[in-house]
Design an enzyme around this catalytic site. Structure first.
Site, short mmCIF file in Angstrom:
data_model
loop_
_atom_site.label_atom_id
_atom_site.label_comp_id
_atom_site.label_asym_id
_atom_site.label_seq_id
_atom_site.Cartn_x
_atom_site.Cartn_y
_atom_site.Cartn_z
N HIS A 182 0.83 -1.20 0.00
CA HIS A 182 0.00 0.00 0.00
C HIS A 182 0.87 1.26 0.00
O HIS A 182 1.83 1.35 0.76
CB HIS A 182 -1.02 0.01 1.14
N ASP A 186 -0.38 4.30 0.51
CA ASP A 186 -0.90 5.34 1.40
C ASP A 186 -0.25 5.22 2.78
O ASP A 186 0.29 4.17 3.13
CB ASP A 186 -2.43 5.26 1.53
N GLU A 201 -5.24 1.42 2.30
CA GLU A 201 -5.09 0.41 3.36
C GLU A 201 -5.23 1.03 4.74
O GLU A 201 -5.85 0.44 5.62
CB GLU A 201 -3.73 -0.29 3.22
N HIS A 218 3.05 4.37 12.24
CA HIS A 218 1.87 5.11 12.72
C HIS A 218 2.23 6.16 13.79
O HIS A 218 1.35 6.85 14.29
CB HIS A 218 0.79 4.18 13.32
#
Ligand code: BES
Ligand code: MN
Ligand code: MN
Length: 467
Positions: free
Chosen positions: A93, A95, A160, A434
């Site tokens: 992914h 993103d 995702e 994250h």
């Protein structure tokens, strides 16, 4: 054809000669702020997709396109000239997650820098870095041999991190075109201590929001306190009832579809070289907690759980303001295992919250997203090929682990396309995915590229050996 592939000096030489170029290209990709969940970054997501389109075309991948989905595009490309060899769907992914809190970053998230042997930027590890490794492996093989040892179909998604809303419909619509033998996903990390690992299990996810409303406006807490239900207090009451002091989720029926751990599952967890205190201090918490009767690795990899991801309402400024807030909110997620279905868990959650919510406020619960858990067998030939490729590139055989995070697309590949999934991910476990200061250890990145190139050779060799 030998059963195991031999060393490939040409690929190695090609990669050795292009280190600077490679890191520049990696940085270019990381500079695009492709945050899929924020509407103002839709153009950036498209630009990241276009970057991949350009890269794939330049290296000789065919049928390359940024395909429309109704959301952020899915980048597709293939190379299907390895007659008789296996066909692999590679997924990644492009993103990334939002970057807040920005003030905790040591350097701006979309201005990649190399420091202490790491690439630092949002997406350096999750998952742009790992996509970039795949690009470089394909490029090296095509440039040196003019062909690939296996047939590849590349699927790079841009949603995702925001629940992959358009992926399943795209997979369904492309089911025939995506007929293959195995899916390979590089979106996981190594084991604690940066020990090479293959992830076999991922947890699923149910993500919901609770909204509690009282009066249409904030009330004076002196005039009304004690006579009107406080939405923030009510929300805390609800949240506190969701989990017991034994670490178990109190929603009735929550564990009904959880398959208990077998003795051999537990033995596999116990055999992992886990430094629990190092894990704890690395996170910076005074103590580890969890469901009674399970070890830390079991709690994280093989047991379901429930967490508040965010909670807000009322006055949040400095100083004090005496009010009864008009409303309060919480985002709550459950990580799921084995046969737990996100939709079913949401129903149980919603019904339980409705049952325990104080009647003097209005309480609403809505589903924000979800995904199913997945588990792949360690003895699958493609998993074993990945293990050999990793050992070759990293000088150490991988351990097999289960990861607490979720990649809902794994279950989709299994369910919609009937494909086994190999999770060959290469990032360091302290990658801060994250979080602020996300990073990829460049040694993992470099060896990972070699491991991927080797994996295609290993898969081809294993397949021809099997015939
Ligand atoms: N790459 C992660 C999944 C992951 C997390 C792998 C931790 C290994 C360790 C993926 O991008 C991710 O963040 N998934 C989300 C789920 C999604 C539905 C938002 C997650 O796990 O929270
Ligand atoms: Mn990821
Ligand atoms: Mn992620």
């Amino acid at each position: 054809m030998p059963l195991t592939a031999g060393p490939d000096d040409a690929v190695e030489e090609y990669l050795d000669g292009r280190l600077d170029q490679r890191l520049e290209s990696y940085k270019t990709f990381l500079r695009i702020p492709s945050i899929s969940t924020l509407p103002e970054h839709a153009g950036d997501c498209r630009q990241a997709a276009e970057f991949l389109v350009g890269e794939l075309r330049a290296m000789g991948v065919e049928h390359v396109a940024a395909e429309e989905t109704g959301g952020h595009p899915i980048v597709y490309g293939d190379w299907l000239h390895a007659d008789g060899a296996p066909t692999v769907v590679v997924y990644g992914h492009y993103d990334v997650q939002p970057v807040d809190p920005l003030e905790l970053w040591h350097s701006p998230p979309f201005e990649p820098v190399i420091s202490n042997g790491r690439m630092l930027a949002r997406g350096a590890a999750d998952d742009k870095g790992q996509i970039h490794m795949h690009l470089r492996a394909i490029e090296a093989l095509l440039a040196t041999r003019g062909r690939l040892p296996v047939n590849l179909m590349l699927v790079f998604e841009g949603e995702e991190e925001s629940s992959s809303e358009h992926l399943d419909p795209w997979l369904e619509a492309n089911r025939d075109r995506l007929s293959a033998d195995v899916a390979v996903i590089s979106d996981t990390s190594f084991f604690e201590g940066n020990r090479p690992a293959i992830t076999l299990g991922l947890r699923g996810l149910m993500y919901a929001q609770i909204d509690v409303t009282g009066s249409p406006v904030d009330l004076h807490s002196g005039s009304y306190g004690g006579s009107v239900e406080n939405p923030a207090n009510a929300l805390c009451q609800i949240v506190a009832a969701l989990k017991g002091p034994d670490g178990r989720v109190r929603i009735p029926g929550f564990y009904a579809d959880v398959v208990p751990l077998s003795d051999s599952d537990r033995a596999a967890f116990a055999a992992l070289p886990f430094d629990e205190d190092g894990y704890r201090t690395g996170i910076g918490v005074p103590e580890l907690i969890g469901e009674v009767g399970y070890t830390t690795l079991e709690r994280r990899g093989a047991r379901p759980t429930l967490d508040v991801n965010g909670i807000w309402g009322g006055f949040e400024g400095e100083g004090s303001k005496t009010i009864i807030p008009a409303h309060a909110h919480a985002k709550v997620s459950c990580r799921l295992v084995t046969a737990q279905e996100p939709d079913r868990i949401f129903e149980l959650f919603r019904d339980f919250v409705a049952e325990i919510a104080p009647p003097a406020v209005r309480t609403e619960v809505r589903l924000l997203g979800g995904g199913r858990p997945s588990l792949t067998p360690a003895d699958h030939p493609a998993t074993q090929a990945a293990a050999r490729a990793i050992e070759h590139a990293f000088g150490q055989a991988p351990v097999y682990m289960r990861e607490g995070g979720s990649i809902p697309v794994c279950a989709s590949f299994e369910r919609i396309l009937g494909l086994p999934v190999v999770l060959a991910g290469f990032t360091n476990p302290d990658d801060n995915a994250h979080a602020p200061n996300e990073s990829m250890v460049l040694d993992n990145y470099e060896r990972g590229i070699r491991a991927i190139a080797r994996l295609w050779d290993e898969l081809a060799a294993a397949d021809s050996g099997a015939r």
